[in-house]
Scaffold this motif. Structure first.
Motif, mmCIF file in Angstrom:
data_model
loop_
_atom_site.group_PDB
_atom_site.id
_atom_site.type_symbol
_atom_site.label_atom_id
_atom_site.label_comp_id
_atom_site.label_asym_id
_atom_site.label_seq_id
_atom_site.Cartn_x
_atom_site.Cartn_y
_atom_site.Cartn_z
ATOM 1 N N GLU A 89 6.110 19.111 1.020
ATOM 2 C CA GLU A 89 7.210 18.520 1.788
ATOM 3 C C GLU A 89 8.089 19.885 2.133
ATOM 4 O O GLU A 89 8.564 19.793 3.170
ATOM 5 N N TYR A 123 10.280 5.883 10.394
ATOM 6 C CA TYR A 123 10.612 4.956 9.355
ATOM 7 C C TYR A 123 10.915 5.790 7.898
ATOM 8 O O TYR A 123 11.206 5.224 6.990
ATOM 9 N N LYS A 124 10.075 7.088 7.808
ATOM 10 C CA LYS A 124 10.179 7.728 6.770
ATOM 11 C C LYS A 124 11.697 7.990 6.458
ATOM 12 O O LYS A 124 11.931 8.511 5.349
ATOM 13 N N TYR A 125 12.427 8.082 7.582
ATOM 14 C CA TYR A 125 13.925 8.128 7.169
ATOM 15 C C TYR A 125 14.594 7.108 6.278
ATOM 16 O O TYR A 125 15.496 7.512 5.360
ATOM 17 N N THR A 128 10.299 5.320 3.116
ATOM 18 C CA THR A 128 8.843 4.380 2.956
ATOM 19 C C THR A 128 7.691 5.212 2.676
ATOM 20 O O THR A 128 6.789 4.428 2.243
ATOM 21 N N HIS A 129 7.903 6.456 2.904
ATOM 22 C CA HIS A 129 6.616 7.527 2.265
ATOM 23 C C HIS A 129 6.891 7.737 0.726
ATOM 24 O O HIS A 129 5.998 8.287 0.244
ATOM 25 N N ASN A 151 13.641 15.733 3.548
ATOM 26 C CA ASN A 151 13.100 14.837 4.561
ATOM 27 C C ASN A 151 13.415 15.625 6.013
ATOM 28 O O ASN A 151 14.462 15.752 6.288
ATOM 29 N N TYR A 153 12.879 14.592 8.641
ATOM 30 C CA TYR A 153 13.831 13.908 9.576
ATOM 31 C C TYR A 153 15.436 14.100 9.648
ATOM 32 O O TYR A 153 16.097 14.148 10.610
ATOM 33 N N ARG A 175 13.367 5.801 16.074
ATOM 34 C CA ARG A 175 12.662 5.646 14.791
ATOM 35 C C ARG A 175 11.471 4.678 14.805
ATOM 36 O O ARG A 175 11.847 3.622 14.212
ATOM 37 N N ASN A 177 7.588 2.949 13.685
ATOM 38 C CA ASN A 177 6.712 2.935 12.323
ATOM 39 C C ASN A 177 5.496 3.319 12.748
ATOM 40 O O ASN A 177 4.867 4.541 13.264
ATOM 41 N N ASP A 340 7.319 -2.515 5.364
ATOM 42 C CA ASP A 340 8.297 -1.630 6.308
ATOM 43 C C ASP A 340 8.956 -2.858 7.194
ATOM 44 O O ASP A 340 8.275 -3.402 8.152
#
Length: 378
Positions: A89, A123-125, A128-129, A151, A153, A175, A177, A340
Motif C-alpha cells: 500500500e 470505489y476503493k475510496y 471496498t478493498h 489510500n 485515491y 469513481r 467500480n 459494492d
C-alpha cells in the motif's frame, strides 16, 4: 472548441475516452492529445488524435517536449487515467502520487488554457478493498467519511483540489467500480479473467464453479462500471458546469447479482454450470468482513498452469494468453462477504439519466472484442 489531453491513453479507460471523444464533432473537440508510456495499441482513424509516448516517471524535459510538440498549449480539458499497480500500500501510494504530481506540474507549466481537470479514482475510496469497519455506510455517497489508514485515491484527490485552486482550474473526480472493457496489452479487467476461466474450464471438460460461497453468490448486488459508459459520463461532466468541483460515482445503474449473472456467463461460453453453482460455507461467515473461496480460481490456475500452453495451442490462441488473467483479483472480487453499492444521486442531479445492462452492454461486448483479438476462441 475544446482540446483534450488524455493521460493513460492505452489503458482500458483511456481507450474508452479516446473512442468517446472521437465520436464527438470537431466543432466540440478539435484536438485530442493522447499520452501513454507505450506506443499506441490501436490504429486511431481520427486525425484529431495526436499520440505521444512518454514516461510520466521519466525525464520531465521529455514530457514537456511531448506536450509542446502535440500542441498542448491550446488544451482546455485533462482526463487522467494513468496508474501503476503495486502490492504494498505504501509503495502504491508513493508511486502514484509521484506519477500524478509530475503530470500536474507539467500541465500547470505548459498548458495555460486548462479549464477542467478530471481524475478517475474508484470505489476503493469507500474501503471496498478492505471490508469490515473500513467500509462506508451503504449506499456509498461521494461525501462519505474517509476510512482510517492510507489510500492513494485520498492522496490524489487532495493534490488535485490543491493544484486546481492554485491554478484556477475546475476539478472533477469520477469513481467507478469494476471497470469492464479491453485494451491490447492491458487486460486488467474482471471480464477478461472470467472469459479465460470459462474458456479453460470448457476445454478441460470441467463445469463452471462460482469461486465464492452461497453467501457471496446470493449477496445484494455489485455495481459494475462499463468503460464506454464511464467515458460517456466523463465527457458529459467535463462540459457541464454543474459537475465542476465535485466527485461522482459512475456505475451502469444495473443491479448485478451473481446468482443471476453467473448462469449467463456459463450459457455464453456453453460450459456446464456446476450444481450447485456455489457451495455452502463450511462455517458461519462474518458479514461484510470476510473473504471465503469455496473454489479458488488462483489455486486452480496454479495447479492447471502447466496445461495452459497446450490448451491455448489446441484452441489456436497465443500460448501465453492465460498470463493475461488476474486470477487473484477474480478471487477477491467473487469471494467477499460484502457488496459494492454506490449511490448515483450526484450524477443524476446534474442530468445524467443513462443506465445500461452490465452483461449485454458490457461483458458481452468485451467477450466479442476478445474473440476478435484472438484472446478467446471465436
Amino acid at each position: 472548441m475544446s482540446t483534450a489531453i488524455v493521460f493513460g491513453a492505452n489503458g482500458i479507460s483511456g481507450i474508452a475516452i479516446l473512442k468517446e471523444l472521437s465520436h464527438r464533432l470537431a466543432s466540440e473537440w478539435r484536438k485530442i492529445i493522447a499520452l501513454s508510456r507505450r506506443a499506441p495499441v490501436l490504429e486511431h482513424q481520427d486525425d484529431r488524435i495526436v499520440f505521444k509516448s512518454v514516461d510520466l516517471l521519466g525525464d520531465e524535459k521529455e514530457l514537456a517536449t511531448a506536450l509542446k510538440e502535440a500542441g498542448a498549449e491550446e488544451a482546455t480539458h485533462v482526463f487522467f487515467y494513468a496508474y501503476i499497480a503495486k502490492e504494498d500500500e505504501d509503495e502504491l501510494i508513493e508511486i502514484n502520487r509521484k506519477l500524478f504530481d509530475n503530470a500536474l506540474t507539467a500541465i500547470q507549466t505548459w498548458c495555460p488554457k486548462i479549464k477542467v481537470f478530471q481524475l478517475q479514482t474508484g470505489y476503493k475510496y469507500y474501503g471496498t478493498h478492505l471490508g469490515g469497519d473500513k467500509l462506508s455506510a451503504y449506499p456509498w455517497q461521494e461525501d462519505a467519511p474517509r476510512h482510517s489508514g492510507g489510500n492513494f485515491y485520498f492522496v490524489q484527490e487532495d493534490i488535485l483540489k490543491t493544484r486546481a485552486r492554485k491554478n484556477g482550474w475546475k476539478w472533477i473526480v469520477t469513481r467507478p467500480n469494476f471497470i469492464i472493457g479491453t485494451s491490447k496489452g492491458n487486460y486488467m479487467s474482471l471480464a477478461v479473467t472470467i472469459a479465460l476461466y470459462a474458456t479453460a474450464r470448457k476445454a478441460l471438460g470441467q463445469p463452471l464453479f462460482f469461486p465464492g460461497s452461497t453467501v457471496t453468490y446470493n449477496l445484494e448486488y455489485y455495481d459494475h462500471s462499463t468503460a464506454s459508459n464511464n467515458a460517456a459520463f466523463q465527457v458529459f461532466a467535463a462540459t457541464n458546469e454543474q459537475a465542476y468541483d465535485r466527485a461522482f460515482n459512475i456505475a451502469d445503474g444495473d443491479k448485478v447479482t451473481w446468482n443471476v449473472f453467473w448462469p449467463k456467463i456459463a450459457a455464453y461460453f456453453d460450459v456446464p454450470l456446476a450444481k450447485p453453482a456455489a457451495d455452502e460455507p463450511t462455517r458461519p461467515l462474518r458479514p461484510h468482513g470476510e473473504i471465503y473461496a469455496a473454489h479458488s480460481v488462483s489455486a486452480w490456475a496454479k495447479a492447471t498452469g502447466p496445461q495452459f500452453p497446450e490448451i491455448a495451442r489446441k484452441l489456436g490462441l497465443d500460448p501465453n494468453v492465460f498470463d493475461y488473467a488476474t486470477w487473484d483479483f477474480m478471487d477477491f472480487a467473487l469471494t467477499r462477504t460484502w457488496p459494492d453499492i454506490g449511490s448515483l444521486e450526484a450524477a443524476r442531479s446534474i442530468g445524467w439519466s443513462r443506465s445500461i445492462n452490465s452483461f449485454g452492454d458490457g461483458y458481452r461486448v468485451v467477450f466479442g472484442e476478445l474473440k476478435e483479438e484472438g484472446v478467446i476462441p471465436k
